[in-house]
Design a protein around this motif. Structure first.
Motif, PDB file in Angstrom:
ATOM      1  N   THR A 128     -45.745  -8.009 -38.754  1.00  0.00           N
ATOM      2  CA  THR A 128     -46.418  -8.006 -37.458  1.00  0.00           C
ATOM      3  C   THR A 128     -46.095  -9.285 -36.686  1.00  0.00           C
ATOM      4  O   THR A 128     -45.840  -9.245 -35.478  1.00  0.00           O
ATOM      5  CB  THR A 128     -47.942  -7.880 -37.647  1.00  0.00           C
ATOM      6  N   TRP A 129     -46.094 -10.416 -37.363  1.00  0.00           N
ATOM      7  CA  TRP A 129     -45.812 -11.695 -36.714  1.00  0.00           C
ATOM      8  C   TRP A 129     -44.376 -11.737 -36.186  1.00  0.00           C
ATOM      9  O   TRP A 129     -44.126 -12.216 -35.082  1.00  0.00           O
ATOM     10  CB  TRP A 129     -46.046 -12.832 -37.700  1.00  0.00           C
ATOM     11  N   LYS A 130     -43.424 -11.236 -36.956  1.00  0.00           N
ATOM     12  CA  LYS A 130     -42.020 -11.249 -36.528  1.00  0.00           C
ATOM     13  C   LYS A 130     -41.756 -10.282 -35.384  1.00  0.00           C
ATOM     14  O   LYS A 130     -40.850 -10.508 -34.586  1.00  0.00           O
ATOM     15  CB  LYS A 130     -41.100 -10.919 -37.710  1.00  0.00           C
ATOM     16  N   ASN A 131     -42.500  -9.187 -35.310  1.00  0.00           N
ATOM     17  CA  ASN A 131     -42.258  -8.169 -34.286  1.00  0.00           C
ATOM     18  C   ASN A 131     -43.099  -8.340 -33.032  1.00  0.00           C
ATOM     19  O   ASN A 131     -43.037  -7.515 -32.139  1.00  0.00           O
ATOM     20  CB  ASN A 131     -42.500  -6.773 -34.868  1.00  0.00           C
ATOM     21  N   ARG A 132     -43.877  -9.394 -32.971  1.00  0.00           N
ATOM     22  CA  ARG A 132     -44.708  -9.580 -31.781  1.00  0.00           C
ATOM     23  C   ARG A 132     -43.827  -9.961 -30.607  1.00  0.00           C
ATOM     24  O   ARG A 132     -42.791 -10.603 -30.753  1.00  0.00           O
ATOM     25  CB  ARG A 132     -45.787 -10.626 -32.024  1.00  0.00           C
ATOM     26  N   LYS A 133     -44.245  -9.540 -29.437  1.00  0.00           N
ATOM     27  CA  LYS A 133     -43.513  -9.855 -28.221  1.00  0.00           C
ATOM     28  C   LYS A 133     -44.153 -11.071 -27.577  1.00  0.00           C
ATOM     29  O   LYS A 133     -45.370 -11.128 -27.418  1.00  0.00           O
ATOM     30  CB  LYS A 133     -43.518  -8.668 -27.272  1.00  0.00           C
ATOM     31  N   PRO A 134     -43.346 -12.035 -27.177  1.00  0.00           N
ATOM     32  CA  PRO A 134     -43.931 -13.213 -26.534  1.00  0.00           C
ATOM     33  C   PRO A 134     -44.515 -12.846 -25.168  1.00  0.00           C
ATOM     34  O   PRO A 134     -44.015 -11.957 -24.484  1.00  0.00           O
ATOM     35  CB  PRO A 134     -42.743 -14.171 -26.397  1.00  0.00           C
ATOM     36  N   LYS A 135     -45.587 -13.518 -24.831  1.00  0.00           N
ATOM     37  CA  LYS A 135     -46.229 -13.264 -23.530  1.00  0.00           C
ATOM     38  C   LYS A 135     -45.386 -13.855 -22.423  1.00  0.00           C
ATOM     39  O   LYS A 135     -44.834 -14.949 -22.547  1.00  0.00           O
ATOM     40  CB  LYS A 135     -47.626 -13.881 -23.502  1.00  0.00           C
ATOM     41  N   LYS A 136     -45.301 -13.121 -21.343  1.00  0.00           N
ATOM     42  CA  LYS A 136     -44.550 -13.600 -20.195  1.00  0.00           C
ATOM     43  C   LYS A 136     -45.402 -14.596 -19.415  1.00  0.00           C
ATOM     44  O   LYS A 136     -46.570 -14.361 -19.150  1.00  0.00           O
ATOM     45  CB  LYS A 136     -44.150 -12.450 -19.279  1.00  0.00           C
ATOM     46  N   VAL A 137     -44.803 -15.703 -19.092  1.00  0.00           N
ATOM     47  CA  VAL A 137     -45.507 -16.714 -18.305  1.00  0.00           C
ATOM     48  C   VAL A 137     -45.059 -16.567 -16.853  1.00  0.00           C
ATOM     49  O   VAL A 137     -43.877 -16.630 -16.531  1.00  0.00           O
ATOM     50  CB  VAL A 137     -45.169 -18.130 -18.821  1.00  0.00           C
ATOM     51  N   ASP A 138     -46.022 -16.323 -15.966  1.00  0.00           N
ATOM     52  CA  ASP A 138     -45.667 -16.140 -14.550  1.00  0.00           C
ATOM     53  C   ASP A 138     -45.738 -17.402 -13.777  1.00  0.00           C
ATOM     54  O   ASP A 138     -46.351 -18.336 -13.913  1.00  0.00           O
ATOM     55  CB  ASP A 138     -46.605 -15.106 -13.897  1.00  0.00           C
TER      56      ASP A 138
END
Length: 88
Positions: A78-88
């Motif tokens: 789960t940790w490896k497949n998480r998508k990073p949050k987009k910073v606007d």
């Protein structure tokens, strides 16, 4: 779709080894837990088995290790497949 590859000789040997180990472990545990309580306590067969309270403790420890391993595996995947949050 491509055909699945056949198991190599090493794969088959490992598989047969695991099946043999499981069968041996099942047979030992079955004799230890089901048959041995009906055998006299001074019989020679008792020297090949641990004390009876370990028949509950050891599977409990094995179950705990299994649950911890599965939980750790799920956490890592789960940790490896998480998508990073987009910073606007």
């Amino acid at each position: 779709m491509s055909k699945p590859e056949k198991a190599t000789g090493a794969d088959q040997a490992v598989g047969m080894g695991l099946v043999g180990f499981s069968l041996l472990l099942f047979t030992y545990y079955t004799i230890w837990v089901i048959i041995l309580p009906f055998v006299d306590s001074d019989h020679v067969a008792h020297q090949y088995f641990l004390q009876r309270e370990y028949s509950v403790i050891l599977p409990g420890i094995a179950a705990l290790i299994l649950l911890l391993s599965v939980g750790t595996f799920i956490g890592v995947v789960t940790w490896k497949n998480r998508k990073p949050k987009k910073v606007d």
